[in-house]
Design a protein around this motif. Structure first.
Motif, short mmCIF file in Angstrom:
data_model
loop_
_atom_site.label_atom_id
_atom_site.label_comp_id
_atom_site.label_asym_id
_atom_site.label_seq_id
_atom_site.Cartn_x
_atom_site.Cartn_y
_atom_site.Cartn_z
N ALA A 179 0.84 -1.21 0.00
CA ALA A 179 0.00 0.00 0.00
C ALA A 179 0.87 1.26 0.00
CB ALA A 179 -0.93 -0.02 1.21
N GLU A 180 1.99 1.21 0.71
CA GLU A 180 2.92 2.35 0.69
C GLU A 180 3.53 2.52 -0.70
OE1 GLU A 180 5.58 1.45 3.94
OE2 GLU A 180 4.57 2.96 5.21
N GLU A 181 3.85 1.41 -1.37
CA GLU A 181 4.37 1.49 -2.74
C GLU A 181 3.33 2.13 -3.67
OE1 GLU A 181 5.59 -2.29 -4.19
OE2 GLU A 181 6.95 -2.69 -2.50
N PHE A 182 2.08 1.73 -3.53
CA PHE A 182 1.02 2.28 -4.36
C PHE A 182 0.88 3.79 -4.15
CE2 PHE A 182 -1.50 -2.00 -4.21
CZ PHE A 182 -0.52 -2.58 -5.01
N LEU A 183 0.99 4.21 -2.90
CA LEU A 183 0.85 5.63 -2.58
C LEU A 183 1.98 6.43 -3.23
CD1 LEU A 183 -0.91 7.61 -0.94
CD2 LEU A 183 0.65 7.28 0.97
N ARG A 184 3.20 5.90 -3.18
CA ARG A 184 4.34 6.60 -3.78
C ARG A 184 4.25 6.61 -5.31
NH1 ARG A 184 7.22 3.80 0.37
NH2 ARG A 184 7.70 2.12 -1.11
N ALA A 185 3.70 5.56 -5.90
CA ALA A 185 3.68 5.45 -7.36
C ALA A 185 2.80 6.52 -7.99
CB ALA A 185 3.19 4.06 -7.76
N GLY A 186 1.68 6.83 -7.37
CA GLY A 186 0.83 7.90 -7.88
C GLY A 186 -0.17 7.50 -8.94
N ASP A 187 -0.11 6.26 -9.41
CA ASP A 187 -1.06 5.83 -10.44
C ASP A 187 -1.98 4.71 -9.93
OD1 ASP A 187 0.92 3.95 -10.31
OD2 ASP A 187 1.42 3.98 -12.45
N TYR A 188 -2.08 4.58 -8.61
CA TYR A 188 -3.01 3.65 -7.98
C TYR A 188 -4.08 4.44 -7.22
CZ TYR A 188 0.22 -0.27 -8.77
OH TYR A 188 1.02 -1.23 -9.33
#
Length: 467
Positions: A179-188
């Protein structure tokens, strides 16, 4: 024309003891005097939107009707589900209903238990997605995440800045690291379960991707029959439907799915800790609903349905007090409330599913006290309303009028009772109550006998809407 379809069949066990099977969270009036269901209905009272289609549980029909009436909103249709079958069947039923009125109808599928604080932004996003829906796309609305939340599914979209973008993938609820990766990615984006589609497009999608479910829902729709303001469906036919979400049935299989990212300050309010995040707080982070006091406490939530709740020397604690149950829990354990409900169900405790107040087509009853061979409840009968003609095999009843004037019929004898007057109903007597006046009648009913459950009723009225 956009036809809003409001789904109101959920239960919301994580908001127990206030939310229960017979009055779930979408109907609780704890948000500025409106319920989440009412807020959802009001949200789509805008230019370009038709009257709503409501799909909800048969058990909640009186709540639906009452809360629509309070807003002065006439529904396009109120379809009553005999049992819950997730979101795929309602998505198709909404399309089939809308296309009967407008062959080019768009359907906006909306859960009724979400809070959207920036409603103008949400409606603007719907309007921006209208062209894509009319061109044959199924639009899902992705909520811009504000935290690495593990309680939601995610939608991965193609990078860009367009208001509507192709969907790359649907992702199940992640662990915290992902979930932290998704937040950083910006396209989730969070999957809010809100969709906009052409009725014809959705019907075609079911025919192609879920042909058996399409045939089964078509069979259900052929059983429709009117009951006052409601549309009933045959129980046996409905029970044959697959219990499947629109995500699994269509969205993850279709090639014409796009996403409209939006940041409307959205919450699905799935737990008491989520409720606390959206409420006003004092200087110590405490939130109160009802009559509550805090002393030496921080970041707490207190709810008082009746009476006073005082919280002293605690942090991050929730205290929820209703007329018959009290919940005390750490906010970090908010998701575990549903486990308490399951335990109560296994023990046969009625507090798990039944609220002390039970809504009827004529008003409501509210349990005051009960014991061996007796039960006491208050009653409110709305002006112009009547109870069914009925009798009981195992109990007698005594009525005391608190306010208003009620017409009482007992074994054919009819008379008027006013404030402080009473009547006795012997075991087996046929009886009914009518409010002939212009103000609500408030009464106290005392039941006594060997068996006091609701199913000890013989009804003599044929009309199904009278109880």
């Amino acid at each position: 024309m956009i036809f809003p379809c409001i789904l109101s069949g959920g239960v919301g066990t994580r908001l127990w003891p206030l939310s229960r099977k017979d009055r779930p969270k979408q109907f609780l009036t704890i948000f500025d005097g409106d319920s989440l269901f009412q807020k959802t209905c009001k949200r789509v009272q805008a230019s370009g939107f038709a009257d709503p289609i409501v799909i909800g549980s048969n058990n909640h029909r009186f709540l639906i009707g009452e809360q629509l009436a309070e807003l002065g909103i006439d529904a396009q249709s109120i379809l009553l589900e005999p049992v819950g079958r997730n979101t795929a069947p309602p998505a198709l039923m909404a399309a089939m209903t809308a296309v009967e009125t407008d062959p080019d109808a768009l359907v906006l599928l909306l859960p009724s238990d979400h809070l959207i604080r920036k409603e103008d932004e949400f409606i603007a996003s719907v309007v921006n997605a209208e062209v894509a829906a009319r061109n044959g796309a199924i639009v899902t609305f992705g909520i811009t995440p504000t935290e690495p939340n593990t309680g939601y599914g995610y939608i991965k979209v193609v990078s860009g800045s367009d208001p509507v973008r192709p969907v790359d993938a649907f992702v199940e609820k992640p662990d915290h690291a992902r979930a932290e990766e998704f937040l950083r990615a910006g396209d989730y984006f969070w999957n809010a379960g809100i969709f906009l589609y052409s009725a014809k497009t959705m019907i075609a999608a079911f025919k192609s991707l879920q042909p058996k479910l399409f045939e089964d829902v078509s069979a259900v729709m052929k059983t429709r029959h009117a009951d006052l303001d409601f549309t009933r469906l045959d129980t046996a036919t409905f029970e044959k439907l697959d219990n499947i979400s629109i995500d699994y049935a269509i969205m993850e299989k279709a090639s014409n799915v796009v996403c409209a990212p939006v940041a409307p300050q959205w919450d699905d309010l799935g737990s008491w800790s989520a409720i606390w995040t959206v409420l006003d707080k004092d200087g110590d982070g405490n939130s109160a609903l009802g009559d509550a006091r805090f002393l030496g406490s921080k970041d707490c939530l207190a709810f008082a349905d009746k009476g006073l709740v005082s919280v002293i020397g605690l942090e991050n604690v929730m205290v929820i007090a209703t007329a018959d149950s009290v919940l005390v829990a750490h906010k970090d354990r908010a998701q575990d409330v549903k486990d308490v409900v399951e335990q109560l169900k296994s023990e046969g405790r009625e507090e798990a599913e039944k609220h002390p107040r039970a809504y009827k087509p004529w008003g409501y009853t509210e349990r005051i006290s009960a014991g061996d061979r007796f039960s006491v409840q208050s009653m409110l009968i709305k002006p112009g309303k009547q109870l069914s003609l009925q009798s009981h095999l195992h109990r007698a009843e005594h009525w005391v009028v608190v306010s208003g004037t009620v017409e009482v019929t007992i074994d054919g004898d009819t008379r008027l009772l006013t404030e402080n007057q009473s009547a006795y109903v012997p075991l087996g007597a046929r009886h009914t109550l009518t409010n002939p006046g212009k103000i609500p009648v408030r009464m106290i009913e005392v039941q006594s006998g060997t068996y006091l459950s609701e199913d000890d009723i013989i009804r003599y009225d044929k009309a199904s809407h009278i109880e």
